[in-house]
Design an enzyme around this catalytic site. Sequence first.
Site, PDB file in Angstrom:
ATOM      1  N   GLN A  87       0.829  -1.200   0.000  1.00 42.03           N
ATOM      2  CA  GLN A  87       0.000   0.000   0.000  1.00 42.03           C
ATOM      3  C   GLN A  87       0.868   1.256   0.000  1.00 42.03           C
ATOM      4  O   GLN A  87       0.354   2.357  -0.149  1.00 42.03           O
ATOM      5  CB  GLN A  87      -0.895   0.004   1.242  1.00 42.03           C
ATOM      6  CG  GLN A  87      -1.842  -1.183   1.324  1.00 42.03           C
ATOM      7  CD  GLN A  87      -2.588  -1.226   2.646  1.00 42.03           C
ATOM      8  OE1 GLN A  87      -3.406  -0.354   2.934  1.00 42.03           O
ATOM      9  NE2 GLN A  87      -2.300  -2.230   3.467  1.00 42.03           N
ATOM     10  N   HIS A 105      -1.351   1.603  -4.439  1.00 42.98           N
ATOM     11  CA  HIS A 105      -1.759   3.007  -4.323  1.00 42.98           C
ATOM     12  C   HIS A 105      -0.880   3.967  -5.108  1.00 42.98           C
ATOM     13  O   HIS A 105      -0.917   5.169  -4.876  1.00 42.98           O
ATOM     14  CB  HIS A 105      -1.812   3.412  -2.843  1.00 42.98           C
ATOM     15  CG  HIS A 105      -2.846   2.656  -2.063  1.00 42.98           C
ATOM     16  ND1 HIS A 105      -2.795   2.501  -0.685  1.00 42.98           N
ATOM     17  CD2 HIS A 105      -3.953   1.986  -2.474  1.00 42.98           C
ATOM     18  CE1 HIS A 105      -3.832   1.784  -0.296  1.00 42.98           C
ATOM     19  NE2 HIS A 105      -4.546   1.460  -1.344  1.00 42.98           N
ATOM     20  N   THR A 171       0.185  -3.059   8.723  1.00 45.32           N
ATOM     21  CA  THR A 171      -1.037  -2.432   8.226  1.00 45.32           C
ATOM     22  C   THR A 171      -2.171  -2.672   9.217  1.00 45.32           C
ATOM     23  O   THR A 171      -2.251  -3.731   9.839  1.00 45.32           O
ATOM     24  CB  THR A 171      -1.438  -2.957   6.839  1.00 45.32           C
ATOM     25  OG1 THR A 171      -2.712  -2.425   6.467  1.00 45.32           O
ATOM     26  CG2 THR A 171      -1.491  -4.473   6.809  1.00 45.32           C
TER      27      THR A 171
END
Length: 231
Positions: A87, A105, A171
Site C-alpha cells: 500500500q 496506491h 497495516t
Amino acid sequence: MRKKIVVLTGAGVSAESGLKTFRDSNGLWEGHDVMEVATPEGYANNPSLVLNFYNQRRKQLFDVLPNQAHMALVQLEKSYDVTIITQNVDDLHERAGSSNVIHLHGELLKVRSSIDPDVVIDWKTDLKLGDTCDKGSQLRPHIVWFGEEVPMLDKAIGITQDADILMIIGTSMQVYPAASLVHFAPTRSPIYYIDPKPNMSPSAFENLVIVQETAVKGVPTVVEGLIGREL
C-alpha cells in the site's frame, strides 16, 4: 516448484525507515487535511498545493533507507517465489532488492498524464504546473487518491488467490480495498500477521499466526523460520 509467498505491506514498514506515510490520528497527513491533498477534488481546487505536497514527500525518499524488514523480505526470495503487494508509495522495497513489487496506491517516483492514465513517466524531481505529457496534459502524481479506482487490484487478487503463504506486515487492515485481499487467500494457507497493534483476531481465519511486533523485529524472525523450514 517453489512455494508462493504473497506479502501485503502497509505504512508500518515504511514508518520504521522514518517516513510518515499516512494520516495521523487527528486526520492530518504531514499537517494537511487528507481530503485537500489526496482526492481528485482537492487537486482540482488547489493543484499547486497538491503538487508541492507530493514534491516534499518525494524529497523525503532520498533521506531514508530500507530497514531490516525490507531486507529480510529480500532474503525470503532465496527459498520462495515472493510477490510483495504494498500500500506504500515509496520505493524502499525495490531499493532493498525485492524483485517483484506491486504498488496498489501508486508510486511517488512516477507521474502520469491527467487525461491518459496509461501515460506514466519516471520522475525524481519536483513536479510543477506547466509540466505536461506529450499530449499537452498537465502531469499529476501517480498516486491513487481517495475516490479513484485501484487499477492494480484485480492483479493483486489473482496473485493472492495462488498464495501458499500470506504475510501481512505493518497495516491496520482498515484501508479498503487493500484490506479485502486477505479474504482471497486459499482457506488453508498460513497467514502471518505482523503488527504491534494487530487488528485481527486469531479466530478470524484458519491458520492465522499473529506476531505482535514491529516490522523490524517481527519480519526477520518470521522470515528466518520460513527459510529454515525449506532448507
